[in-house]
Design a protein around this motif. Structure first.
Motif, mmCIF file in Angstrom:
data_model
loop_
_atom_site.group_PDB
_atom_site.id
_atom_site.type_symbol
_atom_site.label_atom_id
_atom_site.label_comp_id
_atom_site.label_asym_id
_atom_site.label_seq_id
_atom_site.Cartn_x
_atom_site.Cartn_y
_atom_site.Cartn_z
ATOM 1 N N ASP A 178 -8.615 11.184 6.675
ATOM 2 C CA ASP A 178 -8.550 10.445 5.408
ATOM 3 C C ASP A 178 -7.077 10.225 5.087
ATOM 4 O O ASP A 178 -6.288 11.174 5.093
ATOM 5 C CB ASP A 178 -9.225 11.264 4.316
ATOM 6 C CG ASP A 178 -9.311 10.527 2.992
ATOM 7 O OD1 ASP A 178 -8.783 9.409 2.894
ATOM 8 O OD2 ASP A 178 -9.903 11.084 2.062
ATOM 9 N N SER A 179 -6.697 9.015 4.774
ATOM 10 C CA SER A 179 -5.292 8.728 4.504
ATOM 11 C C SER A 179 -4.846 9.264 3.154
ATOM 12 O O SER A 179 -3.659 9.426 2.909
ATOM 13 C CB SER A 179 -5.043 7.216 4.543
ATOM 14 O OG SER A 179 -5.685 6.591 3.434
ATOM 15 N N GLY A 180 -5.777 9.529 2.249
ATOM 16 C CA GLY A 180 -5.412 10.019 0.926
ATOM 17 C C GLY A 180 -5.096 8.911 -0.059
ATOM 18 O O GLY A 180 -4.731 9.165 -1.200
ATOM 19 N N ARG A 181 -5.256 7.674 0.366
ATOM 20 C CA ARG A 181 -4.930 6.536 -0.498
ATOM 21 C C ARG A 181 -5.700 6.581 -1.810
ATOM 22 O O ARG A 181 -5.171 6.248 -2.861
ATOM 23 C CB ARG A 181 -5.196 5.225 0.244
ATOM 24 C CG ARG A 181 -4.722 4.009 -0.522
ATOM 25 C CD ARG A 181 -5.102 2.743 0.172
ATOM 26 N NE ARG A 181 -6.563 2.688 0.153
ATOM 27 C CZ ARG A 181 -7.305 1.960 0.965
ATOM 28 N NH1 ARG A 181 -6.753 1.208 1.851
ATOM 29 N NH2 ARG A 181 -8.604 1.971 0.881
ATOM 30 N N TYR A 197 -6.426 9.062 -3.521
ATOM 31 C CA TYR A 197 -6.013 10.189 -4.349
ATOM 32 C C TYR A 197 -4.578 10.053 -4.849
ATOM 33 O O TYR A 197 -4.023 10.996 -5.384
ATOM 34 C CB TYR A 197 -6.140 11.504 -3.560
ATOM 35 C CG TYR A 197 -7.460 11.631 -2.838
ATOM 36 C CD1 TYR A 197 -8.636 11.834 -3.554
ATOM 37 C CD2 TYR A 197 -7.523 11.533 -1.452
ATOM 38 C CE1 TYR A 197 -9.845 11.930 -2.892
ATOM 39 C CE2 TYR A 197 -8.731 11.641 -0.787
ATOM 40 C CZ TYR A 197 -9.892 11.846 -1.519
ATOM 41 O OH TYR A 197 -11.085 11.949 -0.879
#
Length: 175
Positions: free
Chosen positions: A7-10, A12
Protein backbone atom coordinates in the motif's frame (compact mmCIF):
# COMPACT_ATOMS: atom_id res chain seq x y z
CA UNK A 1 0.87 -19.35 -1.22
CA UNK A 2 1.40 -15.85 0.15
CA UNK A 3 0.46 -12.73 -1.77
CA UNK A 4 1.75 -9.33 -0.67
CA UNK A 5 -0.05 -6.24 -1.86
CA UNK A 6 1.92 -3.15 -0.84
CA UNK A 7 0.00 0.00 0.00
CA UNK A 8 1.52 3.34 -0.96
CA UNK A 9 -0.15 5.13 1.95
CA UNK A 10 -1.61 7.78 -0.34
CA UNK A 11 -5.02 7.43 1.35
CA UNK A 12 -3.47 8.20 4.74
CA UNK A 13 -1.60 11.38 3.88
CA UNK A 14 -3.94 13.52 5.98
CA UNK A 15 -3.62 11.14 8.95
CA UNK A 16 -0.57 9.02 9.79
CA UNK A 17 1.80 10.95 7.54
CA UNK A 18 0.64 14.21 9.10
CA UNK A 19 2.57 15.05 12.30
CA UNK A 20 -0.11 17.51 13.43
CA UNK A 21 -2.84 14.83 13.19
CA UNK A 22 -0.59 12.32 14.96
CA UNK A 23 0.07 14.78 17.83
CA UNK A 24 -3.64 15.68 18.07
CA UNK A 25 -4.47 12.04 18.72
CA UNK A 26 -1.57 11.42 21.10
CA UNK A 27 0.57 9.28 18.82
CA UNK A 28 3.57 11.63 18.92
CA UNK A 29 5.35 12.76 22.02
CA UNK A 30 6.84 16.21 22.30
CA UNK A 31 9.62 16.87 19.85
CA UNK A 32 11.32 19.84 21.46
CA UNK A 33 12.06 21.35 24.82
CA UNK A 34 8.54 22.74 25.32
CA UNK A 35 6.15 20.95 27.66
CA UNK A 36 3.40 18.70 26.31
CA UNK A 37 -0.16 17.96 27.37
CA UNK A 38 1.12 14.54 28.50
CA UNK A 39 3.44 16.33 30.96
CA UNK A 40 0.43 18.13 32.48
CA UNK A 41 -1.44 14.82 32.82
CA UNK A 42 1.55 13.12 34.47
CA UNK A 43 1.92 16.05 36.90
CA UNK A 44 -1.60 15.58 38.33
CA UNK A 45 -1.60 14.62 41.98
CA UNK A 46 -3.90 12.46 44.04
CA UNK A 47 -5.19 8.91 44.08
CA UNK A 48 -7.57 8.95 41.15
CA UNK A 49 -8.25 6.25 38.54
CA UNK A 50 -6.78 6.69 35.09
CA UNK A 51 -10.08 7.83 33.55
CA UNK A 52 -13.04 8.57 35.81
CA UNK A 53 -16.16 8.16 33.66
CA UNK A 54 -19.86 7.30 33.76
CA UNK A 55 -22.37 5.60 31.44
CA UNK A 56 -25.64 7.14 30.14
CA UNK A 57 -27.88 4.70 32.04
CA UNK A 58 -26.32 5.56 35.42
CA UNK A 59 -28.20 8.08 37.56
CA UNK A 60 -27.59 11.70 38.44
CA UNK A 61 -27.22 10.64 42.08
CA UNK A 62 -24.51 8.11 41.18
CA UNK A 63 -22.68 10.75 39.14
CA UNK A 64 -22.72 13.16 42.08
CA UNK A 65 -21.24 10.45 44.32
CA UNK A 66 -18.41 9.84 41.83
CA UNK A 67 -17.76 13.59 41.43
CA UNK A 68 -17.47 13.91 45.22
CA UNK A 69 -15.45 10.71 45.73
CA UNK A 70 -12.71 11.72 43.30
CA UNK A 71 -12.91 15.49 43.77
CA UNK A 72 -13.54 16.22 40.10
CA UNK A 73 -15.98 18.68 38.59
CA UNK A 74 -16.40 17.10 35.16
CA UNK A 75 -16.00 13.68 33.61
CA UNK A 76 -16.79 11.95 30.33
CA UNK A 77 -19.85 9.80 29.69
CA UNK A 78 -19.04 6.78 27.52
CA UNK A 79 -21.29 4.40 25.58
CA UNK A 80 -22.88 1.57 27.58
CA UNK A 81 -20.40 -1.27 28.02
CA UNK A 82 -17.43 0.88 27.02
CA UNK A 83 -14.45 1.22 29.27
CA UNK A 84 -13.60 -2.41 29.82
CA UNK A 85 -10.64 -2.54 29.59
CA UNK A 86 -10.06 0.64 27.56
CA UNK A 87 -12.26 3.46 26.33
CA UNK A 88 -11.85 4.53 22.71
CA UNK A 89 -12.18 8.18 21.67
CA UNK A 90 -15.31 7.49 19.60
CA UNK A 91 -17.06 5.95 22.63
CA UNK A 92 -17.24 9.28 24.46
CA UNK A 93 -20.83 10.46 23.99
CA UNK A 94 -21.13 13.29 26.50
CA UNK A 95 -19.95 14.65 29.82
CA UNK A 96 -21.06 15.32 33.35
CA UNK A 97 -20.44 18.93 34.34
CA UNK A 98 -20.91 19.72 38.03
CA UNK A 99 -22.15 23.27 37.39
CA UNK A 100 -24.84 22.14 34.95
CA UNK A 101 -26.04 19.32 37.23
CA UNK A 102 -26.28 21.80 40.11
CA UNK A 103 -28.37 24.19 38.03
CA UNK A 104 -30.68 21.37 36.85
CA UNK A 105 -31.19 20.03 40.39
CA UNK A 106 -31.74 23.48 41.87
CA UNK A 107 -34.30 24.40 39.18
CA UNK A 108 -35.93 20.98 39.69
CA UNK A 109 -35.39 19.99 36.05
CA UNK A 110 -33.52 16.92 37.30
CA UNK A 111 -33.88 14.42 40.11
CA UNK A 112 -31.29 12.12 41.66
CA UNK A 113 -32.93 9.06 40.05
CA UNK A 114 -32.89 10.43 36.49
CA UNK A 115 -30.55 8.65 34.04
CA UNK A 116 -27.57 10.74 32.97
CA UNK A 117 -28.53 10.59 29.30
CA UNK A 118 -31.33 13.08 30.08
CA UNK A 119 -28.90 15.60 31.59
CA UNK A 120 -25.53 15.03 29.96
CA UNK A 121 -23.55 17.89 28.47
CA UNK A 122 -21.67 17.77 25.15
CA UNK A 123 -18.43 15.77 25.17
CA UNK A 124 -15.33 17.45 26.57
CA UNK A 125 -12.83 18.57 23.93
CA UNK A 126 -10.02 16.12 23.19
CA UNK A 127 -6.32 16.93 22.99
CA UNK A 128 -3.43 14.62 22.19
CA UNK A 129 -0.77 13.92 24.81
CA UNK A 130 1.94 14.96 22.34
CA UNK A 131 0.46 18.39 21.69
CA UNK A 132 2.22 21.40 23.23
CA UNK A 133 0.78 23.00 26.36
CA UNK A 134 -0.11 26.02 24.20
CA UNK A 135 -2.76 23.93 22.44
CA UNK A 136 -4.25 22.92 25.80
CA UNK A 137 -4.25 26.57 26.84
CA UNK A 138 -6.17 27.43 23.67
CA UNK A 139 -8.87 24.93 24.72
CA UNK A 140 -8.99 25.81 28.44
CA UNK A 141 -7.95 29.45 28.55
CA UNK A 142 -10.00 32.55 28.00
CA UNK A 143 -13.61 33.47 28.46
CA UNK A 144 -16.20 31.03 27.17
CA UNK A 145 -13.67 28.22 26.84
CA UNK A 146 -13.96 24.74 28.33
CA UNK A 147 -13.14 23.91 31.95
CA UNK A 148 -11.51 20.56 31.13
CA UNK A 149 -10.30 18.42 28.25
CA UNK A 150 -9.82 14.70 27.65
CA UNK A 151 -6.21 13.70 26.97
CA UNK A 152 -5.71 11.08 24.24
CA UNK A 153 -2.73 8.73 24.31
CA UNK A 154 -2.44 6.64 21.14
CA UNK A 155 -6.02 7.60 20.28
CA UNK A 156 -7.46 6.47 23.63
CA UNK A 157 -8.86 8.77 26.33
CA UNK A 158 -6.41 8.39 29.20
CA UNK A 159 -7.31 11.18 31.59
CA UNK A 160 -8.96 14.53 32.04
CA UNK A 161 -7.05 17.74 32.68
CA UNK A 162 -8.76 20.80 34.08
CA UNK A 163 -7.83 24.45 34.33
CA UNK A 164 -6.67 23.76 37.89
CA UNK A 165 -4.38 20.97 36.66
CA UNK A 166 -2.87 23.29 34.05
CA UNK A 167 -2.46 26.06 36.62
CA UNK A 168 -0.72 23.67 39.06
CA UNK A 169 1.60 22.49 36.27
CA UNK A 170 2.51 26.04 35.23
CA UNK A 171 3.10 27.04 38.87
CA UNK A 172 5.58 24.21 39.58
CA UNK A 173 9.24 25.15 39.80
CA UNK A 174 10.95 24.66 36.45
CA UNK A 175 14.02 22.40 36.51
Amino acid sequence: MVVLLPDSGRGYLSKIFNDEWMADYGFLEESGPSASVGDVLRHKEGAIPKLVHMHPEETVGEAIEVLREYGVSQMPIVKPGAGHPDVMAAEVVGSVVERELLNALFAQRASLNDPLDKHMSPPLPQVGSGEPVEDLMAVLGGKGQHDAAIVLVEGKPTGVVSRQDLLAFLAKPQA
